[in-house]
Motif scaffolding. Structure first.
Motif, short mmCIF file in Angstrom:
data_model
loop_
_atom_site.label_atom_id
_atom_site.label_comp_id
_atom_site.label_asym_id
_atom_site.label_seq_id
_atom_site.Cartn_x
_atom_site.Cartn_y
_atom_site.Cartn_z
N PRO A 5 0.83 -1.22 0.00
CA PRO A 5 0.00 0.00 0.00
C PRO A 5 0.86 1.26 0.00
CG PRO A 5 -0.80 -1.55 1.62
CD PRO A 5 0.48 -2.12 1.09
N ILE A 6 0.41 2.22 -0.78
CA ILE A 6 1.20 3.43 -0.97
C ILE A 6 1.25 4.25 0.33
CG2 ILE A 6 -0.63 5.01 -1.77
CD1 ILE A 6 2.67 4.61 -3.60
N GLU A 7 0.27 4.03 1.22
CA GLU A 7 0.28 4.80 2.49
C GLU A 7 1.54 4.50 3.30
OE1 GLU A 7 -3.37 2.62 2.86
OE2 GLU A 7 -2.73 3.30 0.89
N ARG A 8 2.07 3.29 3.06
CA ARG A 8 3.25 2.91 3.84
C ARG A 8 4.54 3.46 3.23
NH1 ARG A 8 2.97 -3.32 4.85
NH2 ARG A 8 0.71 -3.53 4.88
#
Lengths: 282, 313
Positions: A5-8
């Motif tokens: 996930p790009i949030e990470r």
């Protein structure tokens, strides 16, 4: 989840992703955006060589001209008269065939099923001469009915595959207990199975609507003039007439594309459910 | 006593059955046939029988109106010496090979879009968009895109110092240009298949892979792709069928030109059987049979796999 996930990702990665999304989308839809802009460009812009700049004004009149200068309204109406009955016919027939193939055991069951599946994959050209001949003999050449009959028959192949697999996944105990109670086969179909098939019917209807609306080959083979031709074949004719008038061709193309596009955005969930059938199992 | 009672009850049951109307007794057996009949009949008349009729017509010389003349294999021997047939066949091979690029391309876009950020659903829909519009419209869009002077593509090649390339008028590029137009909706289709597949990838296995230090390509190859196999299979089926069915784009964008260099078998068949070049139904049918046989190679493979999954599950 894959990919990670790009949030990470770090702030830089996230920002990069947020920029990459719209940029890639614009590149992906570039030809479409181009034709959309051309469709609202006044003819004078094209004459003056303003092909890519900002249109000097927004000429929605191109769309009016499409309807004024061509039988576009008739073409659209024909497409509707072909598509709606074809969808109803194919979905209705395949509810029956799908039910038969999913719930009864008989010797030729798998064979019949795979004939439907295989028939669905054949090239149209192997059907062309006989189907055209049959349509001529029935007196249905260059009629909406002739096209509807073919589409119903052909789409029944794909729809049967879909319906059969859908009904197979339904809880079978329900059916068995109804049989033990002595409920007749037709009442089982009508009162127990059909109500459960609603999502499948919705998904298939949207899909078949798009397939039939977008058909071009059979329109060429089975119809001739604006009396029965759907919008796809009509566009081909208009493209020949409006050789240098790209603003009209573009507007016409967008008008012809709108109904299935509207259908897709309104019924997106069903559409994708239908299209990706089997993409997760099997 | 028990046997007597049993036989008595059996007779009673038998009598009961006899008294039941024919329909009640046999409906379990007849129902499947009745449910199948309307659909199967339509499919038989419009799809199955025409296949055999076409094969039969391919042994005749026929203009569609007058008497048919039996000429045996002449249509096929004529095909063997027809350069236009080889051009079409070669273009079909190109279509098939290049169309398969839609599968990795669709997978790449699916991976790119498989995130949970705001608005991603809209992005997915818009990326999928080209598949929804008809091939006729796709053809017109790309005709504009490639058009000399007015189109965008010649501007791009000009800016790259290659000069203004008129793709659709150039025998060297025309088929590639049309295939590129066809790839646009096909990539969208493969993308949506893979997005659905990625949605169902087991998170445990991905985590386990991460613990084993699998990253990037290795993760994709060893952990993700095996789980995407059903999606890949369907993408393969629809892409191969789509490539061999290509007709609309050729008809709209070039009408087979320039000088017949962008013909494919489906288009050449139509041209021979039904266009201003004459009504050679028999010759057209022979081309259709060749295309059908090529398609059958693939269909049999696909069906074979489906039968195996069907038997297993």
């Amino acid at each position: 989840m894959f990919p990670r996930p790009i949030e990470r990702a770090g702030t830089g990665g996230r920002a990069l992703y947020q920029v990459a999304l719209p940029v890639s989308l614009i590149i992906w839809l570039l030809p479409l955006i181009g034709i959309a802009i051309t469709s609202i460009r006044p003819a004078s812009d094209l004459a003056n060589g303003n092909y890519f700049g900002v249109p000097s004004q927004i000429a929605l009149s191109n769309y009016l001209d499409v309807f004024r200068q061509s039988p576009m309204a008739q073409y659209l109406f024909n497409s509707l008269r072909i598509t709606v009955p074809a969808v109803i016919g194919a979905v209705a027939l395949s509810c029956l065939t799908g039910f038969a193939l999913a719930t009864y055991r008989f010797r030729t069951n798998l064979l019949v099923f795979f004939i439907f599946v295989a028939g669905n994959f054949v090239p149209f050209q192997i059907l062309m001469v006989p189907v055209r001949d049959l349509t001529l003999k029935l007196g249905l050449y260059d009629t909406v009915t002739g096209l509807v009959l073919f589409h119903v028959a052909f789409q029944t192949g794909f729809c049967t595959l879909f319906m059969r697999n859908f009904i197979k996944a339904l809880p079978f105990e329900l059916l068995e207990s109804a049989r033990v109670e002595g409920v007749s086969e037709f009442r089982i179909f009508w009162h127990i199975v059909l109500p459960l098939m609603r999502p499948a019917i919705a998904a298939l209807s949207v899909l078949v609507f798009t397939f039939v609306w977008n058909d071009y080959f059979w329109a060429l083979v089975l119809t001739q003039g604006a009396g029965a031709q759907p919008v796809t074949a009509g566009l081909y004719t208009l493209n020949g007439q409006w050789v240098a008038s790209w603003q009209l061709v573009s507007a016409g193309a967008i008008v012809a594309a709108l109904p299935p596009v509207a259908m897709f955005f309104l019924m997106q969930r069903h559409f994708i459910a239908g299209l990706t059938l089997g993409a997760t199992k099997g | 006593m028990s046997t007597a009672a049993a036989s008595a009850s059996a007779t009673a049951a038998n009598l009961e059955q006899r008294r039941m109307p024919f329909w009640k007794r046999n409906q379990r057996r007849l129902a499947p046939a009745l449910f199948l009949a309307p659909g199967a009949l339509m499919f038989l008349v419009y799809v199955i029988l025409p296949i055999f009729e076409s094969i039969w017509i391919s042994f005749y010389q026929w203009d569609g109106l007058s008497e048919m003349t039996w000429i045996g294999l002449s249509n096929y021997t004529e095909l063997l010496g027809d350069p236009a047939f080889y051009t079409s066949l070669w273009n079909n091979v190109l279509w098939l090979v290049l169309y398969l690029l839609a599968i990795p391309a669709g997978l790449m876009i699916a991976i790119f879009l498989n995130q949970n950020v705001i608005g991603i659903r809209v992005y997915k829909s818009l990326f999928f968009f080209p598949f929804v519009i008809s091939q006729v419209v796709v053809g017109l869009i790309f005709s504009w895109f490639y058009a000399p002077n007015i189109g965008l593509f010649p501007q791009i090649t000009d800016a790259l110092g290659l000069g203004k390339i008129a793709v659709l008028a150039d025998a060297r590029f025309v088929t590639y240009g049309i295939i590129a137009a066809g790839l646009w909706p096909q990539i969208a289709y493969c993308m949506i298949l893979y997005l659905t597949g990625l949605n169902n990838v087991s998170p445990e296995q991905v985590e386990a892979g991460r613990l084993d230090n699998a990253k990037g390509w290795r993760m994709l190859w060893y952990v993700i792709l095996p789980q995407l196999r059903p999606a890949t299979f369907i993408a393969m089926v629809v892409t191969v069928i789509g490539a061999l069915r290509s007709f609309d784009l050729v008809s709209i964008m070039t009408d087979g030109g320039p000088y017949g260099t962008s013909r494919v078998l489906s288009f050449y068949m139509y041209e021979q059987a039904l266009s201003e070049y004459g009504y050679r139904m028999g010759y057209g049918a022979a081309i259709a049979v060749v295309l059908f046989l090529i398609m059958m190679l693939f269909i049999t493979g696909f069906i074979w796999r489906m039968v195996i999954t069907e038997r297993e599950g």
